[in-house]
Design an enzyme around this catalytic site. Sequence first.
Site, PDB file in Angstrom:
ATOM      1  N   ASN A 209       0.845  -1.187   0.000  1.00  0.00           N
ATOM      2  CA  ASN A 209       0.000   0.000   0.000  1.00  0.00           C
ATOM      3  C   ASN A 209       0.884   1.241   0.000  1.00  0.00           C
ATOM      4  OD1 ASN A 209       0.569   0.770   2.864  1.00  0.00           O
ATOM      5  ND2 ASN A 209      -0.454  -1.178   3.270  1.00  0.00           N
ATOM      6  N   PRO A 305      -3.781 -12.010   9.689  1.00  0.00           N
ATOM      7  CA  PRO A 305      -4.154 -11.815  11.098  1.00  0.00           C
ATOM      8  C   PRO A 305      -4.387 -10.340  11.381  1.00  0.00           C
ATOM      9  CG  PRO A 305      -1.811 -12.333  10.886  1.00  0.00           C
ATOM     10  CD  PRO A 305      -2.426 -12.568   9.541  1.00  0.00           C
ATOM     11  N   ASP A 306      -5.272 -10.049  12.298  1.00  0.00           N
ATOM     12  CA  ASP A 306      -5.626  -8.675  12.666  1.00  0.00           C
ATOM     13  C   ASP A 306      -4.794  -8.258  13.871  1.00  0.00           C
ATOM     14  OD1 ASP A 306      -6.921  -6.344  13.699  1.00  0.00           O
ATOM     15  OD2 ASP A 306      -8.711  -6.874  12.558  1.00  0.00           O
ATOM     16  N   ILE A 307      -3.780  -7.449  13.631  1.00  0.00           N
ATOM     17  CA  ILE A 307      -2.853  -7.078  14.708  1.00  0.00           C
ATOM     18  C   ILE A 307      -3.553  -6.258  15.778  1.00  0.00           C
ATOM     19  CG2 ILE A 307      -0.746  -5.795  15.255  1.00  0.00           C
ATOM     20  CD1 ILE A 307       0.293  -6.558  12.475  1.00  0.00           C
ATOM     21  N   LYS A 339     -14.936   1.052  13.823  1.00  0.00           N
ATOM     22  CA  LYS A 339     -13.715   0.258  13.936  1.00  0.00           C
ATOM     23  C   LYS A 339     -13.270   0.132  15.382  1.00  0.00           C
ATOM     24  CE  LYS A 339      -9.025  -0.204  12.078  1.00  0.00           C
ATOM     25  NZ  LYS A 339      -8.059   0.265  11.056  1.00  0.00           N
ATOM     26  N   LYS A 343     -12.828  -3.649  16.833  1.00  0.00           N
ATOM     27  CA  LYS A 343     -11.475  -4.092  17.150  1.00  0.00           C
ATOM     28  C   LYS A 343     -11.248  -4.246  18.651  1.00  0.00           C
ATOM     29  CE  LYS A 343     -10.177  -3.831  12.794  1.00  0.00           C
ATOM     30  NZ  LYS A 343      -9.872  -5.025  11.988  1.00  0.00           N
TER      31      LYS A 343
END
Length: 402
Positions: A209, A305-307, A339, A343
């Site tokens: 990105n 994976p979602d840090i 979010k 999260k």
Amino acid sequence: MLDGKKIVLVVSGGIAAYKTPDLIRRLRERGARVRCILTRGGAEFVTPLTLASVSGEAVYQDLFSPSQENEISHIQLARDADLVLVAPATANILARMAAGIADDLATTVMLAATTQIMVAPAMNVHMWENAATQANLETLKHRGITVFGPVEGEMACGETGLGRMPEPHEIAGTVEALFYIGDRLRGRRTLVTSGPTYESIDPVRYIANRSSGKQGHAIAGALARLGADTVLVSGPTQQPDPAGVTVIPVESTAEMLIACEDALPADVAVCAAAVGDWRVADPMGSKLKKTAETPIPELTLVQNPDILATLSGLGNRRPRLVVGFAAETEAVVENGTAKRLTKGCDWIVANDVSAAQGTFGGDDNTVHLITAAGEEAWPRQTKRQVAERLAERIAEVLEAAP
């Protein structure tokens, strides 16, 4: 604040050189020792005697002066400084610095310096806006040189615009901030993620990105300046390592998560990295070849994976304060608020990264701090200023905690 700091002040040939005696006085008031290098152009605006009288030190002018080289060599002058400050920094000296030219004492010292360098640009507005000057500045910033100014106002040429050197007290205050190490976060451990992640397609291609890492690196530096023991887990970026920060370089999202977990325990985690949401399920072990007969490969993506969610849900190992970032292109506050809830983090720093804002890769940012108490809209400011304000808010929370 500057007790014992040794500053080499390079005075180049701009009309703003008349402000340098006042700048020297203000730096010395703060405890700094100031030695001046006066360029040939600078000597057209201010005399060596004036600078020597105000600084209480010899003034250096000639690269090939036998008497001064015997007293202190140009290499020693560079290595003995805690900061090399160029004020005023003309378009000419910025160009020579960017090109790595060392044809006089000033540019030779700067090329030999291994310490911090800061420039305070001053020039005509059209010279400042010229594409060559802007390209030179970007080169210097990428090398870790601090650029302070210019500011808008009336100039000696009679034009008004961006090009005035900041006032001496403003420059002295910024120099002070470069060295400031506070104690508000002394004894605290902070973890910051920054930059993009690279997800391999094959050994030479990857998915990434547009994140530059400027904001995350600025946050790590701001936390360290408040005394925190700071670990920065960074994806691939051209940003210089912040002073006083332990940097752990990674490439992929999976590597970043492992590095973050290894860095625990921490009082604070700030997840500023633009982490890739997906990766290629089966990266190729060898380079994919493009031929007329080879069909276009189909890539199967799987979720990374979602840090942020992982750090927020660690139970007893969870940092006391977990801060995430939300890079949005629309409905910035609404999406950022959602979010934060999904999260499980404490704060979200939401910003607009649409192309019109110039946030990715730029030096400025406009953010919204979203907490359980609501939303705060911060004015547009530099990423360093955003970082300092966020670090102060973090310090407030930890100071109030048991």
